[in-house]
Design an enzyme around this catalytic site. Structure first.
Site, PDB file in Angstrom:
ATOM      1  N   ALA A  82       0.841  -1.211   0.000  1.00 13.40           N
ATOM      2  CA  ALA A  82       0.000   0.000   0.000  1.00 13.40           C
ATOM      3  C   ALA A  82       0.864   1.244   0.000  1.00 13.40           C
ATOM      4  O   ALA A  82       1.748   1.399   0.838  1.00 13.40           O
ATOM      5  CB  ALA A  82      -0.910  -0.004   1.231  1.00 13.40           C
ATOM      6  N   THR A 125      11.397   0.515  -3.527  1.00 17.81           N
ATOM      7  CA  THR A 125      11.685   0.850  -4.921  1.00 17.81           C
ATOM      8  C   THR A 125      13.156   1.206  -5.109  1.00 17.81           C
ATOM      9  O   THR A 125      13.811   1.706  -4.179  1.00 17.81           O
ATOM     10  CB  THR A 125      10.801   2.049  -5.344  1.00 17.81           C
ATOM     11  OG1 THR A 125      11.325   2.615  -6.545  1.00 17.81           O
ATOM     12  CG2 THR A 125      10.790   3.161  -4.293  1.00 17.81           C
ATOM     13  N   ASP A 126      13.657   0.993  -6.316  1.00 14.42           N
ATOM     14  CA  ASP A 126      15.038   1.402  -6.633  1.00 14.42           C
ATOM     15  C   ASP A 126      15.176   2.927  -6.630  1.00 14.42           C
ATOM     16  O   ASP A 126      16.288   3.452  -6.609  1.00 14.42           O
ATOM     17  CB  ASP A 126      15.490   0.817  -7.983  1.00 14.42           C
ATOM     18  CG  ASP A 126      14.662   1.279  -9.173  1.00 14.42           C
ATOM     19  OD1 ASP A 126      13.646   1.992  -8.980  1.00 14.42           O
ATOM     20  OD2 ASP A 126      15.028   0.936 -10.315  1.00 14.42           O
ATOM     21  N   GLU A 127      14.030   3.638  -6.639  1.00 15.92           N
ATOM     22  CA  GLU A 127      14.096   5.106  -6.679  1.00 15.92           C
ATOM     23  C   GLU A 127      14.705   5.689  -5.407  1.00 15.92           C
ATOM     24  O   GLU A 127      15.112   6.844  -5.393  1.00 15.92           O
ATOM     25  CB  GLU A 127      12.712   5.705  -6.975  1.00 15.92           C
ATOM     26  CG  GLU A 127      12.204   5.233  -8.326  1.00 15.92           C
ATOM     27  CD  GLU A 127      10.958   5.939  -8.841  1.00 15.92           C
ATOM     28  OE1 GLU A 127      10.758   7.121  -8.523  1.00 15.92           O
ATOM     29  OE2 GLU A 127      10.194   5.289  -9.572  1.00 15.92           O
ATOM     30  N   TYR A 153       7.983  11.388  -3.708  1.00 18.18           N
ATOM     31  CA  TYR A 153       7.630   9.963  -3.673  1.00 18.18           C
ATOM     32  C   TYR A 153       8.803   9.127  -3.171  1.00 18.18           C
ATOM     33  O   TYR A 153       8.687   8.376  -2.202  1.00 18.18           O
ATOM     34  CB  TYR A 153       7.207   9.480  -5.075  1.00 18.18           C
ATOM     35  CG  TYR A 153       7.237   7.971  -5.218  1.00 18.18           C
ATOM     36  CD1 TYR A 153       6.346   7.165  -4.513  1.00 18.18           C
ATOM     37  CD2 TYR A 153       8.187   7.335  -6.047  1.00 18.18           C
ATOM     38  CE1 TYR A 153       6.388   5.778  -4.626  1.00 18.18           C
ATOM     39  CE2 TYR A 153       8.239   5.955  -6.160  1.00 18.18           C
ATOM     40  CZ  TYR A 153       7.339   5.179  -5.452  1.00 18.18           C
ATOM     41  OH  TYR A 153       7.387   3.805  -5.547  1.00 18.18           O
ATOM     42  N   LEU A 193       3.777   5.259 -17.426  1.00 19.02           N
ATOM     43  CA  LEU A 193       4.215   5.361 -18.824  1.00 19.02           C
ATOM     44  C   LEU A 193       3.603   4.308 -19.764  1.00 19.02           C
ATOM     45  O   LEU A 193       2.949   4.661 -20.750  1.00 19.02           O
ATOM     46  CB  LEU A 193       5.753   5.276 -18.902  1.00 19.02           C
ATOM     47  CG  LEU A 193       6.289   5.332 -20.341  1.00 19.02           C
ATOM     48  CD1 LEU A 193       6.273   6.748 -20.890  1.00 19.02           C
ATOM     49  CD2 LEU A 193       7.710   4.767 -20.422  1.00 19.02           C
TER      50      LEU A 193
HETATM   51  P1  NAD Z   1      -0.599   1.366  -7.145  1.00 19.46           P
HETATM   52  O1  NAD Z   1      -0.652   2.848  -7.020  1.00 19.46           O
HETATM   53  O2  NAD Z   1      -1.047   0.704  -8.408  1.00 19.46           O
HETATM   54  O3  NAD Z   1      -1.463   0.695  -5.961  1.00 19.46           O
HETATM   55  C1  NAD Z   1      -1.421   1.150  -4.650  1.00 19.46           C
HETATM   56  C2  NAD Z   1      -2.548   0.478  -3.864  1.00 19.46           C
HETATM   57  O4  NAD Z   1      -2.455   0.898  -2.499  1.00 19.46           O
HETATM   58  C3  NAD Z   1      -3.951   0.862  -4.341  1.00 19.46           C
HETATM   59  O5  NAD Z   1      -4.776  -0.280  -4.389  1.00 19.46           O
HETATM   60  C4  NAD Z   1      -4.449   1.835  -3.264  1.00 19.46           C
HETATM   61  O6  NAD Z   1      -5.858   1.820  -3.107  1.00 19.46           O
HETATM   62  C5  NAD Z   1      -3.731   1.293  -2.035  1.00 19.46           C
HETATM   63  N1  NAD Z   1      -3.539   2.326  -1.005  1.00 19.46           N
HETATM   64  C6  NAD Z   1      -3.056   3.580  -1.177  1.00 19.46           C
HETATM   65  N2  NAD Z   1      -3.066   4.248   0.002  1.00 19.46           N
HETATM   66  C7  NAD Z   1      -3.556   3.380   0.934  1.00 19.46           C
HETATM   67  C8  NAD Z   1      -3.780   3.474   2.333  1.00 19.46           C
HETATM   68  N3  NAD Z   1      -3.515   4.587   2.998  1.00 19.46           N
HETATM   69  N4  NAD Z   1      -4.278   2.398   2.967  1.00 19.46           N
HETATM   70  C9  NAD Z   1      -4.554   1.252   2.295  1.00 19.46           C
HETATM   71  N5  NAD Z   1      -4.370   1.113   0.972  1.00 19.46           N
HETATM   72  C10 NAD Z   1      -3.870   2.163   0.302  1.00 19.46           C
HETATM   73  O7  NAD Z   1       0.906   0.973  -6.785  1.00 19.46           O
HETATM   74  P2  NAD Z   1       1.841  -0.187  -7.396  1.00 19.46           P
HETATM   75  O8  NAD Z   1       2.459   0.315  -8.646  1.00 19.46           O
HETATM   76  O9  NAD Z   1       1.093  -1.459  -7.392  1.00 19.46           O
HETATM   77  O10 NAD Z   1       2.976  -0.224  -6.300  1.00 19.46           O
HETATM   78  C11 NAD Z   1       2.860  -1.058  -5.155  1.00 19.46           C
HETATM   79  C12 NAD Z   1       4.088  -0.893  -4.285  1.00 19.46           C
HETATM   80  O11 NAD Z   1       5.258  -1.220  -5.015  1.00 19.46           O
HETATM   81  C13 NAD Z   1       4.297   0.546  -3.789  1.00 19.46           C
HETATM   82  O12 NAD Z   1       4.740   0.493  -2.452  1.00 19.46           O
HETATM   83  C14 NAD Z   1       5.384   1.095  -4.698  1.00 19.46           C
HETATM   84  O13 NAD Z   1       6.145   2.071  -4.033  1.00 19.46           O
HETATM   85  C15 NAD Z   1       6.199  -0.156  -4.980  1.00 19.46           C
HETATM   86  N6  NAD Z   1       6.923  -0.188  -6.269  1.00 19.46           N
HETATM   87  C16 NAD Z   1       6.272   0.052  -7.450  1.00 19.46           C
HETATM   88  C17 NAD Z   1       6.963  -0.062  -8.653  1.00 19.46           C
HETATM   89  C18 NAD Z   1       6.261   0.154  -9.989  1.00 19.46           C
HETATM   90  O14 NAD Z   1       6.913   0.084 -11.031  1.00 19.46           O
HETATM   91  N7  NAD Z   1       4.956   0.366 -10.041  1.00 19.46           N
HETATM   92  C19 NAD Z   1       8.311  -0.405  -8.651  1.00 19.46           C
HETATM   93  C20 NAD Z   1       8.948  -0.650  -7.431  1.00 19.46           C
HETATM   94  C21 NAD Z   1       8.230  -0.557  -6.262  1.00 19.46           C
HETATM   95  P1  TYD Z   2       6.488   6.388 -14.657  1.00 24.06           P
HETATM   96  O1  TYD Z   2       5.733   5.282 -15.301  1.00 24.06           O
HETATM   97  O2  TYD Z   2       5.741   7.513 -14.040  1.00 24.06           O
HETATM   98  O3  TYD Z   2       7.473   5.691 -13.592  1.00 24.06           O
HETATM   99  P2  TYD Z   2       8.707   6.337 -12.735  1.00 24.06           P
HETATM  100  O4  TYD Z   2       8.668   7.802 -12.835  1.00 24.06           O
HETATM  101  O5  TYD Z   2       8.392   5.855 -11.354  1.00 24.06           O
HETATM  102  O6  TYD Z   2       9.938   5.729 -13.307  1.00 24.06           O
HETATM  103  O7  TYD Z   2       7.478   7.014 -15.730  1.00 24.06           O
HETATM  104  C1  TYD Z   2       8.452   6.221 -16.397  1.00 24.06           C
HETATM  105  C2  TYD Z   2       9.266   7.144 -17.269  1.00 24.06           C
HETATM  106  O8  TYD Z   2       8.434   7.663 -18.315  1.00 24.06           O
HETATM  107  C3  TYD Z   2       9.813   8.369 -16.541  1.00 24.06           C
HETATM  108  O9  TYD Z   2      11.107   8.669 -17.048  1.00 24.06           O
HETATM  109  C4  TYD Z   2       8.839   9.484 -16.898  1.00 24.06           C
HETATM  110  C5  TYD Z   2       8.380   9.095 -18.297  1.00 24.06           C
HETATM  111  N1  TYD Z   2       6.999   9.481 -18.670  1.00 24.06           N
HETATM  112  C6  TYD Z   2       6.760  10.177 -19.866  1.00 24.06           C
HETATM  113  O10 TYD Z   2       7.681  10.483 -20.631  1.00 24.06           O
HETATM  114  N2  TYD Z   2       5.457  10.518 -20.175  1.00 24.06           N
HETATM  115  C7  TYD Z   2       4.410  10.218 -19.359  1.00 24.06           C
HETATM  116  O11 TYD Z   2       3.243  10.590 -19.697  1.00 24.06           O
HETATM  117  C8  TYD Z   2       4.666   9.490 -18.155  1.00 24.06           C
HETATM  118  C9  TYD Z   2       3.546   9.125 -17.227  1.00 24.06           C
HETATM  119  C10 TYD Z   2       5.980   9.140 -17.843  1.00 24.06           C
END
Ligand code: NAD
Ligand code: TYD
Length: 339
Positions: A82, A125-127, A153, A193
């Site tokens: 979450a 996250t790697d960020e 973030y 993206l």
């Molecule tokens: P997402 O935004 O798709 O989903 C987040 C979920 O958390 C949603 O279902 C939302 O309703 C729930 N949520 C938000 N706030 C909440 C709260 N206060 N209480 C309970 N539930 C809550 O996110 P995601 O892309 O699935 O990412 C999941 C996790 O993985 C995050 O912690 C993110 O930092 C991490 N992560 C994501 C990526 C990526 O590429 N998307 C990469 C590395 C790590």
């Molecule tokens: P994003 O999916 O938001 O992931 P993150 O910022 O966590 O890596 O974005 C991936 C890359 O794509 C990032 O360099 C920003 C770029 N981006 C665009 O160029 N256009 C867009 O509309 C979005 C959402 C992201």
């Protein structure tokens, strides 16, 4: 075993629940999710009737609700997905990121201390490592790379990671952390993206590329991430951080061109727009530790994963069309109209 999965109505948490219920039938899985704009119950529709599964709508910051759930379910393991997860939204409004990502983590870990668990896993996250320069392809993030964040973030995720490690050292809480690179695959919210470009291309809308499109991300198919987390909660060492990623570096512009090609759409849809503030240049994970200690390697190559993903968006239009027809419209206009 009983496992609480927070954020399971989101992208990665939802994929994890599907993966986990298939892999470990008989285990009890409870999804705790607030259903923010990013949470979608239709992602969990295929498992709603599974007797091993329960959905609970609650905020991870709500101590009373969290404790009630722990009392009822007595979980062995908690996996915390979450979070507020979108960098662009964190630039607009950091507060909710600090609230959910840091305070929510604290509340969950306090409940773990109070009721006792065998493992608390933090999905990070790697960020948190900041970014790498484009002209140093020899550099990668290892678990020893210093925390050096860029966005609200990533700072909130780093704050949570530090708190998790502090709870291990101070209270002996059995924790692990995974720091993963960018995921892609089914159920990915179309503000990110890859799904944004797929949805826009299918609707013949402009494809907004930030800056010059040269930023590099290290893409991992979501199921590979789910498998890594499952391995870490079973075999990972308590107190340790594991980087997860698979040497799949791609420039944003190359991804957008590939999506155009796969969908038979013209590259003239590509529109360069104002860059993101503080935009990280390159992310790249060194997965040596998880490979050596847990035998994990990514299984899906980007060329195959992106085809599978595009196919899923073509076959599941109702899932994302419902999202982009609602509140998302206001978000899109605010973020992109004057960009
Ligand atoms: P997402 O935004 O798709 O989903 C987040 C979920 O958390 C949603 O279902 C939302 O309703 C729930 N949520 C938000 N706030 C909440 C709260 N206060 N209480 C309970 N539930 C809550 O996110 P995601 O892309 O699935 O990412 C999941 C996790 O993985 C995050 O912690 C993110 O930092 C991490 N992560 C994501 C990526 C990526 O590429 N998307 C990469 C590395 C790590
Ligand atoms: P994003 O999916 O938001 O992931 P993150 O910022 O966590 O890596 O974005 C991936 C890359 O794509 C990032 O360099 C920003 C770029 N981006 C665009 O160029 N256009 C867009 O509309 C979005 C959402 C992201």
């Amino acid at each position: 075993m009983t496992i609480i999965v927070t954020g399971g109505a989101g992208f990665i948490g939802g994929n994890f629940i599907h993966y986990y219920l298939k892999k470990h039938p008989g285990d009890r899985v409870i999804c705790l999710d607030k259903l923010t704009y990013a949470g979608n119950l239709s992602t969990l529709k295929p498992v709603m009737d599974n007797p091993d599964f329960r959905f609970v709508r609650a905020d991870i910051c709500d101590r009373e609700a969290v404790e009630k759930l722990f009392e009822e379910e007595k979980p062995d393991v908690v996996v915390n997905f979450a979070a507020e997860s979108h960098v662009d939204r964190s630039i607009e409004n950091p507060e909710i990121f600090l609230q959910t990502n840091i305070i929510g983590t604290e509340v969950l870990m306090d409940a773990c201390r109070k009721y006792g668990i065998t493992r608390y896993h933090q999905v990070s996250t790697d960020e948190v490592y900041g970014d790498l320069p484009l002209d140093r392809p020899d550099l990668f993030f290892t678990e020893k790379t210093p925390i050096h964040t860029s966005s609200p973030y990533s700072s909130s995720k780093a704050g949570a990671d530090l708190l998790v490690l502090a709870y291990h050292r101070t209270y002996g809480l059995p924790v692990t952390i995974s720091r993963c690179s960018n995921n892609y695959g089914p159920y990915h919210f179309p503000e990110k993206l890859i799904p944004l470009m797929i949805a826009n291309a299918l609707n013949d809308k402009p494809l907004p590329v930030y800056g010059e499109g040269v930023n590099v991300r290290d893409w991992l198919y979501v199921e590979d991430h789910c498998r890594a987390i499952d391995l870490i909660i079973r075999n990972g060492k308590v107190g340790e951080v594991y980087n997860v990623g698979g040497h799949n570096e791609m420039k944003n512009i190359d991804i957008v061109r590939l999506i155009c090609k796969e969908l038979g759409k013209p590259e003239s849809l590509i529109t360069y727009v104002t860059d993101r503030k503080g935009h990280d240049m390159r992310y790249a994970i060194d997965p040596t530790k998880i490979h050596n200690e847990l035998g994990w390697l990514p299984e899906t190559k980007f060329a195959d994963g992106i085809k599978k993903t595009i196919k899923w968006y073509l076959e599941n239009k109702e899932w994302w069309e419902e999202i982009i027809s609602g509140e998302y419209q206001n978000y899109y206009e605010k973020m992109y109209d004057k960009r």
